[in-house]
Design a protein around this motif. Structure first.
Motif, PDB file in Angstrom:
ATOM      1  N   ASP A 178       0.918  -1.358   0.036  1.00  0.00           N
ATOM      2  CA  ASP A 178       0.207  -0.045   0.123  1.00  0.00           C
ATOM      3  C   ASP A 178       0.892   1.270   0.040  1.00  0.00           C
ATOM      4  OD1 ASP A 178      -2.037   1.888   0.290  1.00  0.00           O
ATOM      5  OD2 ASP A 178      -1.754   1.588   2.506  1.00  0.00           O
ATOM      6  N   ARG A 181      -0.375  -4.592   5.837  1.00  0.00           N
ATOM      7  CA  ARG A 181      -1.572  -5.222   4.795  1.00  0.00           C
ATOM      8  C   ARG A 181      -1.243  -6.660   4.729  1.00  0.00           C
ATOM      9  NH1 ARG A 181      -4.569  -1.135   2.665  1.00  0.00           N
ATOM     10  NH2 ARG A 181      -4.107   0.729   3.696  1.00  0.00           N
ATOM     11  N   ASP A 216       1.458   4.949   0.509  1.00  0.00           N
ATOM     12  CA  ASP A 216       0.742   6.212   0.700  1.00  0.00           C
ATOM     13  C   ASP A 216       1.538   7.484   0.847  1.00  0.00           C
ATOM     14  OD1 ASP A 216      -1.684   5.002   1.556  1.00  0.00           O
ATOM     15  OD2 ASP A 216      -1.056   4.403   3.608  1.00  0.00           O
TER      16      ASP A 216
HETATM   17 MN    MN Z   1      -3.196   3.514   1.056  1.00  0.00          MN
END
Ligand code: MN
Ligand code: ATP
Length: 299
Positions: free
Chosen positions: A130, A223, A132
């Motif tokens: 992920d 995750r 970010d």
């Molecule tokens: Mn994200």
């Protein structure tokens, strides 16, 4: 006349209620989106535990993250064996368009899936990175960062597929053979992210927390643990404008304007492309041994 024995799709109540002030989209229109996209989203939902992000008062109201449910709560949804997640109500699974619409009727906006299937819940079949953006990171840096992740995964001979999150960032998915347990897969994904942060410290950070992230991109390996979930491809996001998470071909990324480029309002032209950018995913599931050795990671 043949009478269908199939249960009818659940009725959508309060269909006219606006759920997102920014777009003016109603609960009925969101349900219609999920009905239309069912052939594309179901392959990403089928066979996996799912968590729902519900928004009974729409975007901007309180959001409810729901991983478990009781019998009869959500029309059509499959309740999994409670032994899979002891001490809770059963985990949920959406295998059919009826269950998908049951979730929409239940005010679900987002659908988040596990990195494992419920039949082999102890062995993840993918890793998710992920990406970010921290404060001050612009979209061009996001695009470049994702391409760097791709280069590293390529070096490790790991297949990688990318999608918009429908929010601010990008999700990179590596399909795996079911070989290792959660600890090994999460541990290795952490080693990959730490390697990135060491190699390109100006761009990547492996530590969470907004202070660590200023001007840099946090590649989240968390995750990849048991019970962790990520918004699945074609999920709508419960944010103003109702972005949609969309599978991309890597070649498309440089020309894309934002992670929320596609929304419920403009997804129409993209539906024909569907999952084709990810067609190679199933056939490219890979074992991790060689990549682990290359990175000096001992499971
Ligand atoms: Mn994200
Ligand atoms: P962006 O690109 O904007 O970062 P995203 O989908 O990557 O979008 P979030 O929506 O912030 O990021 O996802 C938060 C993560 O936490 C997801 O993995 C989600 O499944 C999980 N999550 C969200 N809400 C909860 C909650 N209440 N409890 C536990 N986990 C949650």
């Amino acid at each position: 006349m043949a009478v269908s024995k199939k249960a009818p799709p659940p009725r959508i109540t309060h269909a006219e209620r606006v759920i997102d002030a920014a777009s003016g989209i109603t609960k009925g229109e969101l349900a219609a989106y999920y009905a239309t996209v069912a052939p594309s989203i179901l392959p990403h939902l089928q066979g996996r535990p799912v968590a729902l992000v519900r928004a009974p008062d729409g975007v901007g109201g309180e959001l409810f993250f729901q991983k478990h449910a009781r019998h009869g709560e959500i029309a059509g949804i499959k309740l999994l064996d409670p032994a899979l997640d002891p001490g809770h109500d059963p985990l949920l699974q959406i295998d059919t368009a009826r269950a998908l619409l049951g979730a929409a009727q239940f005010n679900t906006i987002e659908l988040h899936t596990w990195n494992a299937t419920s039949r082999a819940l102890g062995k993840p079949d993918r890793m998710t990175f992920d990406l970010d953006p921290g404060e001050g990171v612009d979209w061009q840096q996001m695009q470049e960062a994702a391409l760097l992740v791709h280069v590293l995964l390529d070096e490790l001979a790991l297949p990688a597929f990318v999608k918009t999150s429908g929010g601010k960032g990008l999700h990179v998915v590596v399909p795996l053979r079911r070989q290792f347990g959660w600890d090994e897969v999460r541990g290795f994904s952490r080693a990959i992210v730490e390697h990135l942060a060491r190699t390109v410290p100006a761009r990547f950070v492996a530590k969470s927390g907004p202070r660590n992230r200023v001007g840099r991109i946090f590649a989240d390996y968390l995750r990849n643990g048991f019970g962790a979930t990520t918004a699945c491809a074609w999920s709508v996001r419960a944010r103003p404008g109702l972005g949609v998470s969309v599978p991309l071909a890597w070649e498309e990324l440089p020309d894309l304007g934002s992670a929320a480029h596609w929304t419920v309002a403009n997804i129409g032209e993209r539906l024909a492309v569907g999952n084709t950018p990810w067609n190679a995913m199933e056939g490219s599931r890979t074992a991790l041994g060689a990549a682990m050795r290359m990175l000096g990671y001992l499971p």
